[in-house]
Design a protein around this motif. Structure first.
Motif, short mmCIF file in Angstrom:
data_model
loop_
_atom_site.label_atom_id
_atom_site.label_comp_id
_atom_site.label_asym_id
_atom_site.label_seq_id
_atom_site.Cartn_x
_atom_site.Cartn_y
_atom_site.Cartn_z
N VAL A 1 0.84 -1.19 0.00
CA VAL A 1 0.00 0.00 0.00
C VAL A 1 0.89 1.25 0.00
CG1 VAL A 1 -1.69 1.34 1.29
CG2 VAL A 1 -1.89 -1.14 1.20
N GLN A 2 0.59 2.15 -0.92
CA GLN A 2 1.28 3.45 -0.93
C GLN A 2 0.30 4.52 -0.52
OE1 GLN A 2 2.97 3.63 -4.94
NE2 GLN A 2 4.98 3.13 -4.07
N LEU A 3 0.76 5.43 0.33
CA LEU A 3 -0.11 6.45 0.90
C LEU A 3 0.38 7.83 0.51
CD1 LEU A 3 -0.41 4.93 4.49
CD2 LEU A 3 -1.98 4.63 2.57
N GLN A 4 -0.55 8.70 0.14
CA GLN A 4 -0.21 10.07 -0.26
C GLN A 4 -1.10 11.03 0.53
OE1 GLN A 4 2.15 11.03 -2.68
NE2 GLN A 4 1.77 13.12 -1.98
N ALA A 5 -0.48 11.74 1.46
CA ALA A 5 -1.23 12.70 2.27
C ALA A 5 -1.22 14.07 1.61
CB ALA A 5 -0.63 12.78 3.66
N SER A 6 -2.30 14.80 1.79
CA SER A 6 -2.40 16.14 1.25
C SER A 6 -3.37 16.96 2.09
CB SER A 6 -2.88 16.09 -0.21
OG SER A 6 -4.16 15.51 -0.29
N GLY A 7 -3.41 18.26 1.81
CA GLY A 7 -4.37 19.13 2.47
C GLY A 7 -3.80 20.03 3.55
N GLY A 8 -2.53 19.87 3.85
CA GLY A 8 -1.92 20.74 4.84
C GLY A 8 -1.78 22.17 4.33
N TYR A 109 1.87 0.09 12.86
CA TYR A 109 1.46 0.43 11.50
C TYR A 109 2.51 -0.03 10.48
CZ TYR A 109 -2.64 2.87 13.08
OH TYR A 109 -3.88 3.15 13.62
N ASP A 110 2.01 -0.53 9.36
CA ASP A 110 2.87 -1.15 8.36
C ASP A 110 3.33 -0.18 7.28
OD1 ASP A 110 0.39 -3.53 8.81
OD2 ASP A 110 2.48 -3.93 9.41
N TYR A 111 2.51 0.77 6.94
CA TYR A 111 2.81 1.66 5.84
C TYR A 111 2.55 3.11 6.28
CZ TYR A 111 2.40 -2.70 3.27
OH TYR A 111 2.55 -3.99 2.84
N TRP A 112 3.39 4.01 5.75
CA TRP A 112 3.30 5.42 6.11
C TRP A 112 3.32 6.30 4.87
CZ3 TRP A 112 2.89 7.27 11.14
CH2 TRP A 112 3.00 6.30 12.14
N GLY A 113 2.57 7.37 4.93
CA GLY A 113 2.64 8.40 3.91
C GLY A 113 3.79 9.35 4.18
N GLN A 114 3.96 10.31 3.30
CA GLN A 114 5.13 11.19 3.37
C GLN A 114 4.93 12.36 4.32
OE1 GLN A 114 2.73 11.62 1.37
NE2 GLN A 114 2.54 13.79 0.89
#
Length: 122
Positions: A1-8, A109-114
């Motif tokens: 799983v790849q995670l992409q955080a946004s909205g900051g 947690y196994d996967y982290w966003g940037q």
């Protein structure tokens, strides 16, 4: 799983922001999702978590009543609605995925966003 955080971004105290975390892959609904944050000079801390179906949700005491976590398993996205922001909410916010039960501890947690930076000005 790849995670992409946004909205900051930059917001004044008392304002609101909504963070999003988009996940790749077809098994998003199998994962519990969490939001963590790390302020300058501080350790990463738990903010909120939601189980695979949204039926179980946890919040840190510091954000309870102000932040709301939710997820859309069709859009493979988890959200963090942040209201009544305060300067102490300034941090880099990370989303994370865990193939298992809902959890508040980062090491589970196994996967982290940037990460996405939230800055609250006074």
């Amino acid at each position: 799983v790849q995670l992409q955080a946004s909205g900051g971004g930059l917001v004044q105290a008392g304002g609101s922001l909504r963070l999003s975390c988009a996940a790749s892959g077809r098994t998003f609904s199998s994962y519990a999702m969490g939001w963590f944050r790390q302020a300058p000079g501080k350790e990463r801390e738990f903010v909120a978590a939601i189980d695979w179906g949204g039926g179980s949700i946890y919040y840190a005491d510091s954000v309870k009543g102000r932040f709301t976590i939710s997820r859309d398993n069709v859009k493979n996205t988890v959200y963090l609605q942040m209201n009544s922001l305060a300067t102490e909410d300034t941090a880099v916010y990370y989303c994370a995925a865990e193939l298992g039960a809902i959890a508040t501890m980062a090491f589970l947690y196994d996967y982290w966003g940037q990460g996405t930076l939230v800055t609250v000005s006074s």
